[in-house]
Design an enzyme around this catalytic site. Structure first.
Site, PDB file in Angstrom:
ATOM      1  N   GLU A 203      -8.026   2.066   3.287  1.00 34.17           N
ATOM      2  CA  GLU A 203      -6.501   1.917   3.534  1.00 34.17           C
ATOM      3  C   GLU A 203      -6.037   3.436   3.541  1.00 34.17           C
ATOM      4  O   GLU A 203      -6.271   4.121   2.902  1.00 34.17           O
ATOM      5  CB  GLU A 203      -6.168   1.240   2.058  1.00 34.17           C
ATOM      6  CG  GLU A 203      -4.515   0.765   2.194  1.00 34.17           C
ATOM      7  CD  GLU A 203      -4.012   0.101   1.169  1.00 34.17           C
ATOM      8  OE1 GLU A 203      -4.756  -0.956   0.429  1.00 34.17           O
ATOM      9  OE2 GLU A 203      -3.015   0.471   0.724  1.00 34.17           O
TER      10      GLU A 203
ATOM     11  N   LYS B 271      -2.436  -3.134  -8.565  1.00 36.76           N
ATOM     12  CA  LYS B 271      -3.197  -2.993  -7.273  1.00 36.76           C
ATOM     13  C   LYS B 271      -2.782  -1.625  -6.714  1.00 36.76           C
ATOM     14  O   LYS B 271      -3.930  -1.049  -6.439  1.00 36.76           O
ATOM     15  CB  LYS B 271      -2.616  -4.128  -6.517  1.00 36.76           C
ATOM     16  CG  LYS B 271      -3.745  -4.216  -5.139  1.00 36.76           C
ATOM     17  CD  LYS B 271      -3.446  -3.322  -3.927  1.00 36.76           C
ATOM     18  CE  LYS B 271      -4.428  -3.407  -2.944  1.00 36.76           C
ATOM     19  NZ  LYS B 271      -4.035  -2.674  -1.826  1.00 36.76           N
TER      20      LYS B 271
ATOM     21  N   ASP C 110     -19.539   0.619 -10.800  1.00 37.64           N
ATOM     22  CA  ASP C 110     -19.416  -0.932 -10.384  1.00 37.64           C
ATOM     23  C   ASP C 110     -17.828  -1.324 -10.643  1.00 37.64           C
ATOM     24  O   ASP C 110     -17.360  -1.355 -11.757  1.00 37.64           O
ATOM     25  CB  ASP C 110     -20.092  -1.561 -11.605  1.00 37.64           C
ATOM     26  CG  ASP C 110     -20.134  -3.101 -11.607  1.00 37.64           C
ATOM     27  OD1 ASP C 110     -19.009  -3.708 -10.932  1.00 37.64           O
ATOM     28  OD2 ASP C 110     -20.826  -3.914 -12.401  1.00 37.64           O
TER      29      ASP C 110
ATOM     30  N   HIS D  69       2.958   4.452   5.892  1.00 41.74           N
ATOM     31  CA  HIS D  69       1.705   3.809   6.469  1.00 41.74           C
ATOM     32  C   HIS D  69       1.403   3.944   8.292  1.00 41.74           C
ATOM     33  O   HIS D  69       0.577   4.022   8.638  1.00 41.74           O
ATOM     34  CB  HIS D  69       1.685   2.395   6.332  1.00 41.74           C
ATOM     35  CG  HIS D  69       1.139   1.978   5.098  1.00 41.74           C
ATOM     36  ND1 HIS D  69       0.953   3.076   3.968  1.00 41.74           N
ATOM     37  CD2 HIS D  69       0.827   0.841   4.215  1.00 41.74           C
ATOM     38  CE1 HIS D  69       0.649   2.355   2.745  1.00 41.74           C
ATOM     39  NE2 HIS D  69       0.714   1.003   3.186  1.00 41.74           N
TER      40      HIS D  69
HETATM   41  C1  MEV Z   1      -0.628  -1.397  -1.439  1.00 43.65           C
HETATM   42  O1  MEV Z   1      -1.900  -1.298  -1.270  1.00 43.65           O
HETATM   43  C2  MEV Z   1      -0.171  -0.906  -2.762  1.00 43.65           C
HETATM   44  C3  MEV Z   1       1.211  -0.926  -2.998  1.00 43.65           C
HETATM   45  O2  MEV Z   1       1.674  -2.498  -2.745  1.00 43.65           O
HETATM   46  C4  MEV Z   1       1.355  -0.892  -4.718  1.00 43.65           C
HETATM   47  C5  MEV Z   1       2.772  -1.095  -5.094  1.00 43.65           C
HETATM   48  O3  MEV Z   1       3.483  -2.190  -4.662  1.00 43.65           O
HETATM   49  O4  MEV Z   1       3.148  -0.400  -6.138  1.00 43.65           O
HETATM   50  C6  MEV Z   1       2.130  -0.402  -2.219  1.00 43.65           C
END
Ligand code: MEV
Length: 419
Positions: free
Chosen positions: A76, A260, A276, A374
């Site tokens: 990513e 995430k 792992d 991004h």
């Molecule tokens: C994207 O991979 C991760 C985000 O969505 C984390 C977040 O929203 O805090 C940008």
């Protein structure tokens, strides 16, 4: 490592970046050579090849006063840049402080078909020393290194779809291993004696991925002045980050995405070191729901001087011996680059990266939004997908960013005009 600050690294051509990290060839496995199909063959079944990911190095990290270059395996865009930039902001106040609990894993045994649960409970409790002594014999190497069984807990599972039963937790200090093998073997070894003692049947004998006795914590302070950028005041950014965190603290839909973002950093190091990542993911999310409601793994507050303060605590079941960490050449080189000596050292670096990554996401979300950051790397990927080659890639990507239209159809049209 004398310094993890490598100014200008980002803008160097690939070969020069490789040279900076690997001047004398000891990190070949990071910069090109890696796992061969032949080395992969005994690792899993039906091997036909290997699967590669980009391997980047996060800069600027100081963890417990030590400079560390952090290898990250991830597909990513913006993750490595985000971690590096936030580590730079944290450096001004000394970087990250991190700590970890003893590397204790939990092995579970499910005891069924017991006529009298109280009597079974007492029989196991009475034989605890004997059972722990038997578990200690399972892994003499671990015992020599100071690891081994620490406790045997008996948990009453009073409500389940099959009625009440006992769950046993064997607490096992696995030192520098991830620990699944030692713990599973110990549980299997104890099961027949537990059946003898209780007249019951030990059904499952398996490690728990909710490794809540093997926690790693990281904290950092971002001085207020570090937070201002472009049209945003330092206070605006600080308060915006705390508001963003509050959303995750209160709402599981947001918490899943927030966590995430933390795992973007965590997994990238876990994967780079051959660990792992499914185990770490499972532990993280189960821990985030430990109070019955899924919430943020991190916490952001303001300190007495008005600075931004961040904390992250989560289970971190990673090892530096055995398994893929041992046989994967890139994993070995990754551990060497970080100069980690124990699994706890590694766990502490990983949570520091998770916290930095969380900050990068919150800072972007609370200000200009996530897309701008991004855009550049994404534009390069789109340019390549559209068929651009060599110098065309940068030119086409720059055009897409300038137009704020990073789409494959537009990239193809622009490429046609260019050629
Ligand atoms: C994207 O991979 C991760 C985000 O969505 C984390 C977040 O929203 O805090 C940008």
């Amino acid at each position: 490592m004398s310094s993890s600050r490598l100014p200008g690294f980002y803008n160097l051509p690939l070969e020069e970046r490789q040279q900076a990290i690997n001047p004398d060839g000891q990190f070949d496995a990071l910069t090109g050579g890696g796992l061969t199909p032949e080395a992969a063959d005994p690792m899993i079944e039906n091997v036909v090849g290997t699967h590669n990911l980009p391997l980047g190095v996060a800069l600027n990290f100081v963890v417990n006063g030590r400079e560390v270059l952090v290898p990250m395996a991830i597909e990513e865009p913006s993750v490595v840049a985000g971690a590096s930039f936030m580590a730079k902001l944290a450096r001004a106040a000394g970087g990250f402080t991190a700590s970890s609990s003893a590397p204790e894993m939990i092995g579970q045994m499910q005891l069924l078909d017991v006529a009298d649960l109280d009597a079974a409970y007492k029989a196991i409790e009475g034989a605890k020393d004997e059972l722990l002594a038997a578990a200690a014999e399972v892994d003499p190497v671990l015992a020599k290194l100071g690891g081994g069984p620490r406790d045997l807990e008996i948990r009453s599972i009073s409500e389940s779809p099959i009625g009440p039963f006992l769950g046993l937790h064997l607490i096992y200090d696995v030192r520098d291993a991830m620990g699944a093998n030692a713990v599973n073997t110990a549980c299997e070894r104890l099961a027949p004696r537990i059946e003898e003692l209780t007249g019951g049947r030990v059904h499952l004998r398996i490690l728990s991925n909710l490794a809540d006795r093997r926690l790693a914590r990281a904290a950092c302070t971002i001085e207020l002045a570090q937070l201002a950028f472009e049209g945003f005041s330092a206070e605006q950014v600080r308060d915006g980050i705390i508001e963003a965190w509050a959303f995750a603290a209160a709402d599981p839909y947001r918490a899943a995405t927030h966590n995430k973002g933390i795992m973007n950093g965590v997994d990238a190091v876990v994967i780079a070191t051959g660990n792992d990542w499914r185990a770490v993911e499972a532990g993280a999310h189960a821990y985030a729901a430990r109070d019955g409601r899924y919430t943020s793994l991190s916490r952001w507050t303001v300190d007495a001087d008005g600075n931004l303060r961040g904390m992250l605590e989560m289970p971190m079941a990673v090892g530096i011996v055995g398994g893929a960490t041992k046989v994967h050449p890139t994993a070995q080189a990754a551990l060497k680059l970080m100069e980690v000596e124990t699994a706890s050292d590694l766990a502490e670096i990983i949570v520091a990266v998770g916290l930095a990554q969380n900050l990068a996401a919150l800072r972007a979300l609370a200000t200009e939004g996530i897309q701008r950051g991004h855009m550049e790397l994404h534009a390069r990927q789109v340019a390549i997908a559209a068929g651009a080659e060599g110098a065309q890639i940068e030119t086409l990507a720059a055009k897409l960013v300038a137009e704020k239209t990073v789409r494959i159809d537009r990239a193809e049209a622009l490429l046609k005009d260019m050629s």
